[in-house]
Design an enzyme around this catalytic site. Structure first.
Site, PDB file in Angstrom:
ATOM      1  N   PHE A 149      61.268  38.534  51.500  1.00 20.15           N
ATOM      2  CA  PHE A 149      59.844  38.798  51.761  1.00 20.15           C
ATOM      3  C   PHE A 149      59.339  40.092  51.125  1.00 20.15           C
ATOM      4  O   PHE A 149      58.150  40.278  50.941  1.00 20.15           O
ATOM      5  CB  PHE A 149      59.557  38.811  53.271  1.00 20.15           C
ATOM      6  CG  PHE A 149      60.019  40.056  53.992  1.00 20.15           C
ATOM      7  CD1 PHE A 149      59.294  41.245  53.916  1.00 20.15           C
ATOM      8  CD2 PHE A 149      61.181  40.050  54.757  1.00 20.15           C
ATOM      9  CE1 PHE A 149      59.716  42.395  54.583  1.00 20.15           C
ATOM     10  CE2 PHE A 149      61.617  41.190  55.430  1.00 20.15           C
ATOM     11  CZ  PHE A 149      60.881  42.358  55.330  1.00 20.15           C
ATOM     12  N   CYS A 281      65.059  47.388  48.838  1.00 18.68           N
ATOM     13  CA  CYS A 281      66.525  47.404  48.814  1.00 18.68           C
ATOM     14  C   CYS A 281      67.044  48.638  48.075  1.00 18.68           C
ATOM     15  O   CYS A 281      68.236  48.911  48.075  1.00 18.68           O
ATOM     16  CB  CYS A 281      67.057  46.154  48.156  1.00 18.68           C
ATOM     17  SG  CYS A 281      66.581  46.081  46.443  1.00 18.68           S
TER      18      CYS A 281
HETATM   19  P1  NAD Z   1      66.619  37.088  54.380  1.00 19.88           P
HETATM   20  O1  NAD Z   1      68.057  37.081  54.014  1.00 19.88           O
HETATM   21  O2  NAD Z   1      66.246  36.885  55.799  1.00 19.88           O
HETATM   22  O3  NAD Z   1      65.840  35.919  53.564  1.00 19.88           O
HETATM   23  C1  NAD Z   1      66.015  35.759  52.184  1.00 19.88           C
HETATM   24  C2  NAD Z   1      65.817  34.280  51.853  1.00 19.88           C
HETATM   25  O4  NAD Z   1      66.789  33.500  52.548  1.00 19.88           O
HETATM   26  C3  NAD Z   1      64.444  33.748  52.251  1.00 19.88           C
HETATM   27  O5  NAD Z   1      63.956  32.912  51.233  1.00 19.88           O
HETATM   28  C4  NAD Z   1      64.729  32.971  53.534  1.00 19.88           C
HETATM   29  O6  NAD Z   1      63.872  31.865  53.710  1.00 19.88           O
HETATM   30  C5  NAD Z   1      66.168  32.502  53.350  1.00 19.88           C
HETATM   31  N1  NAD Z   1      66.897  32.406  54.623  1.00 19.88           N
HETATM   32  C6  NAD Z   1      66.710  33.173  55.732  1.00 19.88           C
HETATM   33  N2  NAD Z   1      67.568  32.797  56.704  1.00 19.88           N
HETATM   34  C7  NAD Z   1      68.309  31.784  56.201  1.00 19.88           C
HETATM   35  C8  NAD Z   1      69.374  30.974  56.729  1.00 19.88           C
HETATM   36  N3  NAD Z   1      69.832  31.141  57.969  1.00 19.88           N
HETATM   37  N4  NAD Z   1      69.912  30.033  55.936  1.00 19.88           N
HETATM   38  C9  NAD Z   1      69.457  29.847  54.677  1.00 19.88           C
HETATM   39  N5  NAD Z   1      68.449  30.564  54.136  1.00 19.88           N
HETATM   40  C10 NAD Z   1      67.887  31.526  54.879  1.00 19.88           C
HETATM   41  O7  NAD Z   1      65.989  38.425  53.781  1.00 19.88           O
HETATM   42  P2  NAD Z   1      64.523  38.996  54.021  1.00 19.88           P
HETATM   43  O8  NAD Z   1      64.422  39.450  55.425  1.00 19.88           O
HETATM   44  O9  NAD Z   1      63.513  38.050  53.505  1.00 19.88           O
HETATM   45  O10 NAD Z   1      64.538  40.246  53.021  1.00 19.88           O
HETATM   46  C11 NAD Z   1      65.047  41.511  53.345  1.00 19.88           C
HETATM   47  C12 NAD Z   1      66.472  41.678  52.849  1.00 19.88           C
HETATM   48  O11 NAD Z   1      66.533  41.458  51.442  1.00 19.88           O
HETATM   49  C13 NAD Z   1      66.996  43.098  53.049  1.00 19.88           C
HETATM   50  O12 NAD Z   1      68.306  43.005  53.537  1.00 19.88           O
HETATM   51  C14 NAD Z   1      66.977  43.706  51.661  1.00 19.88           C
HETATM   52  O13 NAD Z   1      67.904  44.733  51.436  1.00 19.88           O
HETATM   53  C15 NAD Z   1      67.293  42.507  50.839  1.00 19.88           C
HETATM   54  N6  NAD Z   1      66.895  42.695  49.455  1.00 19.88           N
HETATM   55  C16 NAD Z   1      67.882  42.935  48.550  1.00 19.88           C
HETATM   56  C17 NAD Z   1      67.556  43.157  47.234  1.00 19.88           C
HETATM   57  C18 NAD Z   1      68.633  43.421  46.218  1.00 19.88           C
HETATM   58  O14 NAD Z   1      68.309  43.443  45.050  1.00 19.88           O
HETATM   59  N7  NAD Z   1      69.871  43.611  46.588  1.00 19.88           N
HETATM   60  C19 NAD Z   1      66.214  43.138  46.822  1.00 19.88           C
HETATM   61  C20 NAD Z   1      65.229  42.886  47.768  1.00 19.88           C
HETATM   62  C21 NAD Z   1      65.586  42.668  49.096  1.00 19.88           C
END
Ligand code: NAD
Length: 497
Positions: A149, A281
């Site tokens: 998100f 991140c």
């Molecule tokens: P999230 O892991 O909750 O969601 C990411 C994606 O996975 C979304 O599209 C979501 O719909 C899907 N998802 C969520 N729960 C799921 C499940 N149980 N099974 C399958 N798919 C699922 O992450 P978020 O809350 O959207 O984003 C924040 C996180 O992203 C933070 O931990 C941040 O550090 C990380 N992030 C990392 C980077 C990087 O480059 N390493 C960049 C941006 C964000």
């Protein structure tokens, strides 16, 4: 209420049988739209569309793909204001921050327009008498992207421009929390001349992700999100024989040496810890001060500057950062602050009771700083992803480096110092994917690759840049001769000479 659906085969696609999820304006805490959550059939439709489009797109010359991407870039620049508004309205970040993130995405498209050079193979003449050898990088087929998100424009743009420039087709599953900008990006792709089916967007949750993980027509998956889901996607995707790069969460340290410039360092901490409400991140969430004197100077300066920060909705230009994106996340961040207090860290700036007239139901947390944080505390060990900074003090540089290296996450880290020796030592010895030397958010530019180490990245490839091209292509090596003499069958392994 506005209903947001999908983009499949070059047009908006809506399915009456879909479940839906709410979209909020986080500054007022009110639902403003609902998004369809794709079921299996909708995701399969998008994958089918991408499979069909692959046949022709993969044979389109790289220079033609590059020209179309150039037009696409121009269209994104033309639509910058609308795209930034979509990001800010559903995510909550300020307009300049949204624009900055879109600009970073544009730079990946610029890199992808140079695909003619990036796809050039290697050639060796005379590997044997009258025998030559050359390599080809060929597209994989249907690739998928699953994104978080916090960057609804930039993170999808880390993926699909490189994937489609390489000749693949793409199914994007963006975050269900702020899906409008990715849909607009897909509409603009059609306007630029990217053929229908080359870029599809399906909105959804776990059901959509699991369908992608299981579908035999998906060859590769790029994931960016939290560590537990990154690990889940990596294990299940690779179990189904797909190529997977899964980028996870972060806990980024900034090591501050006694010789660091105090003003410059505190400004760097404030921007990187609190910008975008800490929902990055690459945010700095731990300031490691080497020595008590360093800590005192940095702490006092930080407190003075933090008081002057403006927090509020994106619609007011003076604000430095906005609300957290959603209620569940807001409550989680508040829970971490409570836990830090209970575990004995010293709360020197408390953002919990932040209130703004007219925005009482918004998901705002003010800048929060903990001093005396210890490595065994939950607020140190886990990613908070909010405007919460932990200050840790060590006696020596070695102790600071050990902290960085012992943390299970390894996305980014910075060292602030005037010493070239320390900077070189840190760069070479920190077990971290992206290093900043006097740079607080060391996000690699588009023509380098972005990725962490340890539990911040599962898989062998970083994202975009040269590693992106390697991830989205398969290597083939051809050995070629045109000599017409026939020497008869050869039964040993051929030794060319
Ligand atoms: P999230 O892991 O909750 O969601 C990411 C994606 O996975 C979304 O599209 C979501 O719909 C899907 N998802 C969520 N729960 C799921 C499940 N149980 N099974 C399958 N798919 C699922 O992450 P978020 O809350 O959207 O984003 C924040 C996180 O992203 C933070 O931990 C941040 O550090 C990380 N992030 C990392 C980077 C990087 O480059 N390493 C960049 C941006 C964000």
């Amino acid at each position: 209420m506005e209903k947001i659906s999908h983009f499949i085969d070059g047009k908006i696609y809506s399915s009456s049988s879909s479940r839906t999820g709410p979209i909020f304006n986080p500054a007022i805490g009110q639902q403003i739209a609902e998004v369809e959550l794709a079921n299996k059939d909708t995701v399969k439709l998008a994958i089918e569309s991408a499979s069909k489009a692959f046949v022709k797109w993969s044979k389109t010359t790289p220079i033609s793909r590059s020209r179309i991407l150039s037009k696409y870039k121009e269209l994104i620049i033309k639509n910058m204001n609308e795209l930034a508004e979509l990001v800010s309205k559903q995510h909550g970040k300020t307009i300049p921050d949204s624009k900055g993130s879109i600009q970073r995405g544009i730079e990946v498209i610029e890199y992808a327009t140079g695909i003619t050079s990036a796809l050039k193979g290697e050639h060796s003449t005379s590997v044997g008498t009258n025998v030559d050898s050359h390599t080809l990088r060929q597209p994989l087929g249907v690739c998928a992207g699953i994104t978080p998100f916090n960057f609804p424009a930039m993170v999808p743009m880390w993926m699909f421009p490189v994937a489609i420039a390489c000749g693949n087709t793409f199914v994007l599953k963006p975050s269900e929390k702020d899906p409008s900008c990715p849909l607009k990006l897909a509409e603009l792709a059609i306007e630029a001349g990217i053929p229908p089916g080359v870029l599809n967007v399906v909105n959804g949750d776990k059901e959509a992700v699991d369908t992608i993980l299981e579908d035999k027509n998906v060859q590769a998956i790029s994931f960016v999100g939290s560590t537990p889901i990154a690990e889940y996607v990596y294990h299940n995707g690779t179990k189904n024989n797909k190529r997977v790069q899964a980028l996870g969460g972060a806990k980024n340290h900034m090591v501050i040496m006694p010789d660091a410039d105090v003003e410059k360092t505190t400004d760097a901490i404030i921007g990187s810890a609190f910008g975008s409400a800490g929902e990055r991140c690459m945010a700095i969430s731990v300031a490691v001060c080497v020595g008590d004197k360093t800590k005192e100077k940095i702490k006092n300066n930080l407190l003075e500057k933090t008081e002057k920060l403006n927090v509020g909705p994106y619609t007011d230009e003076k604000n430095d950062f906005g609300p957290l994106n959603n209620k569940a996340h807001y409550e989680k961040v508040l829970g971490y602050i409570d836990s830090g207090e209970k575990e004995g860290a010293k709360l020197i700036s408390d953002g919990r009771n932040f209130k703004l007239q007219g925005y009482e139901n918004g998901y705002f947390v003010g800048p929060t700083i903990f001093d005396d944080v210890k490595a065994n505390m939950k607020i140190y060990k886990e990613e908070i992803f909010g405007p919460v900074l932990s200050i840790v003090t060590t006696k020596t540089y070695d102790e600071a480096l050990t902290l960085v290296n012992d943390h299970e996450l390894g996305n980014g880290a910075a060292v602030f110092t005037r010493s070239g020796n320390i900077a070189k030592h840190f760069t070479e010895n920190a077990k971290i994917g992206m290093i900043g030397v006097n740079v607080p958010i060391p996000v690699p530019v588009a023509y380098h690759s972005f990725g962490g180490w340890k539990r911040s990245l599962f898989g062998d490839h970083s994202i975009h840049g040269p590693d992106g091209v390697r991830f989205y292509t398969k290597l083939k090596t051809a050995t070629v001769t045109w000599v017409e003499d026939n020497a008869g069958p050869e039964f040993t392994i051929p030794v060319l000479s």
